[in-house]
Design a protein around this motif. Sequence first.
Motif, PDB file in Angstrom:
ATOM      1  N   VAL A   1    -118.076  52.692 -44.965  1.00  0.00           N
ATOM      2  CA  VAL A   1    -116.749  52.157 -45.268  1.00  0.00           C
ATOM      3  C   VAL A   1    -115.707  53.144 -44.753  1.00  0.00           C
ATOM      4  O   VAL A   1    -116.037  54.242 -44.300  1.00  0.00           O
ATOM      5  CB  VAL A   1    -116.570  51.936 -46.787  1.00  0.00           C
ATOM      6  CG1 VAL A   1    -117.535  50.863 -47.285  1.00  0.00           C
ATOM      7  CG2 VAL A   1    -116.768  53.231 -47.561  1.00  0.00           C
ATOM      8  N   GLU A   2    -114.443  52.768 -44.837  1.00  0.00           N
ATOM      9  CA  GLU A   2    -113.370  53.691 -44.479  1.00  0.00           C
ATOM     10  C   GLU A   2    -113.311  54.830 -45.504  1.00  0.00           C
ATOM     11  O   GLU A   2    -113.681  54.638 -46.678  1.00  0.00           O
ATOM     12  CB  GLU A   2    -112.023  52.956 -44.453  1.00  0.00           C
ATOM     13  CG  GLU A   2    -111.921  51.896 -43.371  1.00  0.00           C
ATOM     14  CD  GLU A   2    -112.069  52.471 -41.982  1.00  0.00           C
ATOM     15  OE1 GLU A   2    -111.543  53.590 -41.742  1.00  0.00           O
ATOM     16  OE2 GLU A   2    -112.702  51.826 -41.131  1.00  0.00           O
TER      17      GLU A   2
ATOM     18  N   LEU B   1    -116.690  69.993 -38.403  1.00  0.00           N
ATOM     19  CA  LEU B   1    -117.683  69.095 -37.822  1.00  0.00           C
ATOM     20  C   LEU B   1    -118.996  69.793 -37.461  1.00  0.00           C
ATOM     21  O   LEU B   1    -120.069  69.220 -37.676  1.00  0.00           O
ATOM     22  CB  LEU B   1    -117.088  68.383 -36.607  1.00  0.00           C
ATOM     23  CG  LEU B   1    -116.003  67.350 -36.931  1.00  0.00           C
ATOM     24  CD1 LEU B   1    -115.401  66.792 -35.653  1.00  0.00           C
ATOM     25  CD2 LEU B   1    -116.558  66.222 -37.794  1.00  0.00           C
ATOM     26  N   PRO B   2    -118.972  71.017 -36.917  1.00  0.00           N
ATOM     27  CA  PRO B   2    -120.265  71.671 -36.643  1.00  0.00           C
ATOM     28  C   PRO B   2    -121.088  71.891 -37.914  1.00  0.00           C
ATOM     29  O   PRO B   2    -122.317  71.777 -37.889  1.00  0.00           O
ATOM     30  CB  PRO B   2    -119.861  73.003 -36.002  1.00  0.00           C
ATOM     31  CG  PRO B   2    -118.521  72.745 -35.409  1.00  0.00           C
ATOM     32  CD  PRO B   2    -117.853  71.800 -36.359  1.00  0.00           C
ATOM     33  N   VAL B   3    -120.427  72.187 -39.021  1.00  0.00           N
ATOM     34  CA  VAL B   3    -121.133  72.386 -40.291  1.00  0.00           C
ATOM     35  C   VAL B   3    -121.673  71.052 -40.796  1.00  0.00           C
ATOM     36  O   VAL B   3    -122.815  70.966 -41.289  1.00  0.00           O
ATOM     37  CB  VAL B   3    -120.208  73.033 -41.338  1.00  0.00           C
ATOM     38  CG1 VAL B   3    -120.953  73.258 -42.653  1.00  0.00           C
ATOM     39  CG2 VAL B   3    -119.656  74.357 -40.819  1.00  0.00           C
ATOM     40  N   TYR B   4    -120.885  70.010 -40.660  1.00  0.00           N
ATOM     41  CA  TYR B   4    -121.320  68.666 -41.076  1.00  0.00           C
ATOM     42  C   TYR B   4    -122.535  68.242 -40.251  1.00  0.00           C
ATOM     43  O   TYR B   4    -123.544  67.755 -40.791  1.00  0.00           O
ATOM     44  CB  TYR B   4    -120.164  67.685 -40.903  1.00  0.00           C
ATOM     45  CG  TYR B   4    -120.381  66.304 -41.479  1.00  0.00           C
ATOM     46  CD1 TYR B   4    -121.533  65.966 -42.204  1.00  0.00           C
ATOM     47  CD2 TYR B   4    -119.407  65.313 -41.312  1.00  0.00           C
ATOM     48  CE1 TYR B   4    -121.702  64.692 -42.731  1.00  0.00           C
ATOM     49  CE2 TYR B   4    -119.577  64.038 -41.844  1.00  0.00           C
ATOM     50  CZ  TYR B   4    -120.731  63.737 -42.543  1.00  0.00           C
ATOM     51  OH  TYR B   4    -120.906  62.478 -43.060  1.00  0.00           O
TER      52      TYR B   4
ATOM     53  N   LEU C   1    -117.239  57.277 -41.720  1.00  0.00           N
ATOM     54  CA  LEU C   1    -117.383  57.892 -40.405  1.00  0.00           C
ATOM     55  C   LEU C   1    -116.281  58.921 -40.174  1.00  0.00           C
ATOM     56  O   LEU C   1    -115.123  58.682 -40.521  1.00  0.00           O
ATOM     57  CB  LEU C   1    -117.309  56.832 -39.311  1.00  0.00           C
ATOM     58  CG  LEU C   1    -118.347  55.707 -39.365  1.00  0.00           C
ATOM     59  CD1 LEU C   1    -118.100  54.728 -38.227  1.00  0.00           C
ATOM     60  CD2 LEU C   1    -119.746  56.270 -39.287  1.00  0.00           C
ATOM     61  N   PRO C   2    -116.623  60.067 -39.567  1.00  0.00           N
ATOM     62  CA  PRO C   2    -115.574  61.011 -39.186  1.00  0.00           C
ATOM     63  C   PRO C   2    -114.822  60.497 -37.962  1.00  0.00           C
ATOM     64  O   PRO C   2    -115.256  59.530 -37.307  1.00  0.00           O
ATOM     65  CB  PRO C   2    -116.374  62.274 -38.843  1.00  0.00           C
ATOM     66  CG  PRO C   2    -117.683  61.747 -38.348  1.00  0.00           C
ATOM     67  CD  PRO C   2    -117.959  60.513 -39.166  1.00  0.00           C
ATOM     68  N   ALA C   3    -113.716  61.129 -37.641  1.00  0.00           N
ATOM     69  CA  ALA C   3    -113.015  60.809 -36.397  1.00  0.00           C
ATOM     70  C   ALA C   3    -113.969  61.057 -35.233  1.00  0.00           C
ATOM     71  O   ALA C   3    -114.666  62.081 -35.189  1.00  0.00           O
ATOM     72  CB  ALA C   3    -111.768  61.677 -36.265  1.00  0.00           C
TER      73      ALA C   3
ATOM     74  N   GLY D   1    -117.827  64.814 -33.992  1.00  0.00           N
ATOM     75  CA  GLY D   1    -117.653  63.621 -34.818  1.00  0.00           C
ATOM     76  C   GLY D   1    -118.239  62.381 -34.167  1.00  0.00           C
ATOM     77  O   GLY D   1    -118.712  61.475 -34.863  1.00  0.00           O
ATOM     78  N   LEU D   2    -118.256  62.333 -32.821  1.00  0.00           N
ATOM     79  CA  LEU D   2    -118.839  61.189 -32.124  1.00  0.00           C
ATOM     80  C   LEU D   2    -120.334  61.112 -32.390  1.00  0.00           C
ATOM     81  O   LEU D   2    -120.881  60.030 -32.636  1.00  0.00           O
ATOM     82  CB  LEU D   2    -118.564  61.307 -30.621  1.00  0.00           C
ATOM     83  CG  LEU D   2    -119.093  60.173 -29.744  1.00  0.00           C
ATOM     84  CD1 LEU D   2    -118.444  58.847 -30.118  1.00  0.00           C
ATOM     85  CD2 LEU D   2    -118.848  60.497 -28.269  1.00  0.00           C
TER      86      LEU D   2
END
Length: 322
Positions: A231-232, A272-275, A298-300, A305-306
């Motif tokens: 979801v958003e 993002l690298p940690v995620y 979803l991340p940006a 993030g992609l």
Amino acid sequence: MTATKSDIAKAAEVLRAGGLVALPTETVYGLGANAEDPAAVARIFAVKGRPPSHPLIVHLGSADHLDDWVEAVPAAARLLAKHFWPGPLTLVLRRGPRVPMEVTGGLETVAVRVPDHPVARALLTEFGGGAAAPSANRFGSVSPTTADHVRAELGDAVDFVLDGGPCEVGVESTIVDATGEAPAILRPGGVTREDIEAVLGHALEVHGSSAVRVPGQHPSHYAPRARVVLVEPEQVVAEAERARGHRVGVLLPSSCAAPAGAHAVVPVPDALPVYARGLYGYLRELDERGCDLIVASLPAEEGLGLAIANRLRRAAGPRSER
């Protein structure tokens, strides 16, 4: 623990004898076999439950060996190899005669990369050949980022497990089709689109599907046992609280307060690298804590993030966002 020289020597002997070795890379742990041994390669498919039409990636110890495995290397591919190898980038090129069709899923193309992990490279150097190695897990399930993940999922089906510690990147390599006039990304991964574009000097297309089959394109992939709903970000809490009757796990953005009644909550790092490094561990944790539904956003889709968004969409499968 970290693999010793004797561990690496033993693993190389296992590969030479047609066995399977779980090896660490910077992305995820791979289930490796001698890429020139069709019978050993067939064992990979049998252990994973992977359809034989799904190609494998051949891992090499050095970029110097690339021409031994492929028919031709276009200038763009050579440039990308120079900049990103060793590292989490896979190039799809024309298959050379050294590559059995069992590795390529019957295609005339082969996916190759040089991993950036000292244990993997030491093994490949000691072995002296290429290792065909998909992720060391059952087909379609969450990829392993520790040796314990491999042992828990595959057990005695693997002849030898090399423990190289937790994987640093945590999501699979970026796959670039370099067979055509214009390179294109077939799977986002540990090398970002932006970094590749900077090297090539032009924009790159990202293909959701392609005539060239590559790992990770199955509609449902990287999936935990729990159903994943996307979801958003601003809807995560409300979605989790609506899911009465479920043991809900939540991948919670830092901007959100914990939802009431959630069975388990895993905070999502902003970096993002940690995620990316933790993503598969988070999904495994929610499975282990008994969740039957995971709510995430979803991340940006910029930078890593992609790749994270790609993995979450595949984990959700055809059920994706609603």
